[in-house]
Design an enzyme around this catalytic site. Structure first.
Site, PDB file in Angstrom:
ATOM      1  N   HIS A 118       7.824  -7.217   5.066  1.00  0.00           N
ATOM      2  CA  HIS A 118       7.748  -5.806   4.687  1.00  0.00           C
ATOM      3  C   HIS A 118       6.494  -5.607   3.840  1.00  0.00           C
ATOM      4  O   HIS A 118       6.484  -5.911   2.648  1.00  0.00           O
ATOM      5  CB  HIS A 118       9.004  -5.400   3.906  1.00  0.00           C
ATOM      6  CG  HIS A 118       9.260  -3.929   3.896  1.00  0.00           C
ATOM      7  ND1 HIS A 118      10.525  -3.400   3.936  1.00  0.00           N
ATOM      8  CD2 HIS A 118       8.425  -2.864   3.856  1.00  0.00           C
ATOM      9  CE1 HIS A 118      10.464  -2.083   3.918  1.00  0.00           C
ATOM     10  NE2 HIS A 118       9.187  -1.730   3.860  1.00  0.00           N
ATOM     11  N   ILE A 119       5.452  -5.109   4.469  1.00  0.00           N
ATOM     12  CA  ILE A 119       4.163  -4.945   3.790  1.00  0.00           C
ATOM     13  C   ILE A 119       4.311  -4.049   2.564  1.00  0.00           C
ATOM     14  O   ILE A 119       5.140  -3.133   2.546  1.00  0.00           O
ATOM     15  CB  ILE A 119       3.103  -4.364   4.766  1.00  0.00           C
ATOM     16  CG1 ILE A 119       1.706  -4.508   4.167  1.00  0.00           C
ATOM     17  CG2 ILE A 119       3.427  -2.943   5.148  1.00  0.00           C
ATOM     18  CD1 ILE A 119       0.591  -4.208   5.158  1.00  0.00           C
ATOM     19  N   HIS A 120       3.527  -4.345   1.544  1.00  0.00           N
ATOM     20  CA  HIS A 120       3.511  -3.520   0.344  1.00  0.00           C
ATOM     21  C   HIS A 120       2.193  -3.732  -0.381  1.00  0.00           C
ATOM     22  O   HIS A 120       1.536  -4.757  -0.231  1.00  0.00           O
ATOM     23  CB  HIS A 120       4.705  -3.824  -0.567  1.00  0.00           C
ATOM     24  CG  HIS A 120       4.854  -5.270  -0.916  1.00  0.00           C
ATOM     25  ND1 HIS A 120       5.362  -6.199  -0.027  1.00  0.00           N
ATOM     26  CD2 HIS A 120       4.570  -5.952  -2.046  1.00  0.00           C
ATOM     27  CE1 HIS A 120       5.375  -7.383  -0.597  1.00  0.00           C
ATOM     28  NE2 HIS A 120       4.888  -7.263  -1.836  1.00  0.00           N
ATOM     29  N   MET A 121       1.816  -2.738  -1.137  1.00  0.00           N
ATOM     30  CA  MET A 121       0.551  -2.725  -1.866  1.00  0.00           C
ATOM     31  C   MET A 121       0.839  -2.919  -3.353  1.00  0.00           C
ATOM     32  O   MET A 121       1.777  -2.338  -3.884  1.00  0.00           O
ATOM     33  CB  MET A 121      -0.129  -1.373  -1.623  1.00  0.00           C
ATOM     34  CG  MET A 121      -1.494  -1.206  -2.202  1.00  0.00           C
ATOM     35  SD  MET A 121      -2.155   0.460  -1.821  1.00  0.00           S
ATOM     36  CE  MET A 121      -2.257   0.404  -0.043  1.00  0.00           C
TER      37      MET A 121
END
Length: 162
Positions: A118-121
Site C-alpha cells: 500500500h503505497i504512501h508518502m
C-alpha cells in the site's frame, strides 16, 4: 550498534484485514480519526500522523485504494496525493514551525517499504537544532511531544476540527 527491539510493532505492520487489505485500508474504513491519528480525509487519499515517527509531526499521505506502486494510481489519485503533500507541509509549518522537510516514498521491500502493498508518502519535518546526534551517539530517538498533542495541533490547522 545496539538494537532496540519493538516486537509489538510487528502486529501493526504485518496486520491485514479479513479481506486481505492493509492497515491503511482498515484505518480508512474505520472512520475513527482521533484514535487513528487521521488529520484530513480527501476524495481519493487521506493524511495521518505516522504511528512510528522519525520526527515529531511525521505525516503520511495514503490513497484509500490499496496499490503498491505510483504508476498503479490514477491521475486523480496522484494529483490529490501531491496536493496533500503540499497541504501537509503548510500545516506542519503553521503548527510546528520546522526549518525544512524530508519528503519521499519507499516503494517495494527493497526500498525499505514497511507496508509494501500500500503505497504512501512520508512528510518529515526537520529542525536545524534537532537531536540527530542521539541515534548516532546514544542509539535513541527523541520525540519532544506526544502523538496526541501533535495531532491536536495539526488537526487545528488542517481544517477539520478534532
Amino acid at each position: 550498534m545496539e538494537h532496540l527491539w519493538s516486537p509489538w510493532r510487528n502486529r501493526h505492520v504485518t496486520r491485514s484485514s479479513d479481506n486481505g487489505d492493509s492497515v491503511f485500508t482498515d484505518i480508512a474504513e474505520r472512520q475513527t480519526d482521533e484514535e487513528d491519528l487521521v488529520l484530513y480525509r480527501g476524495r481519493t487519499a487521506f493524511v495521518l500522523l505516522n504511528l512510528y515517527p522519525y520526527n515529531n509531526g511525521h505525516l503520511l499521505v495514503v490513497p484509500y485504494r490499496k496499490v503498491s506502486h505510483w504508476s498503479d494510481l490514477t491521475p486523480d489519485e496522484q494529483l490529490e496525493m501531491t496536493q496533500l503533500m503540499g497541504d501537509s507541509m503548510q500545516w506542519l509549518s503553521r503548527a510546528l514551525h520546522p526549518d525544512g522537510f524530508n519528503v519521499g516514498m519507499n516503494i517495494g521491500p527493497g526500498a525499505g517499504a514497511g507496508i509494501p502493498g500500500h503505497i504512501h508518502m512520508h512528510i518529515v519535518p526537520r529542525w536545524t537544532a534537532d537531536t540527530n546526534f542521539m541515534p548516532v551517539t546514544a542509539h535513541t530517538k527523541v520525540l519532544p511531544e506526544s502523538l496526541q498533542d501533535t495531532w491536536r495541533k495539526l488537526r487545528a490547522v488542517a481544517g477539520q476540527p478534532g
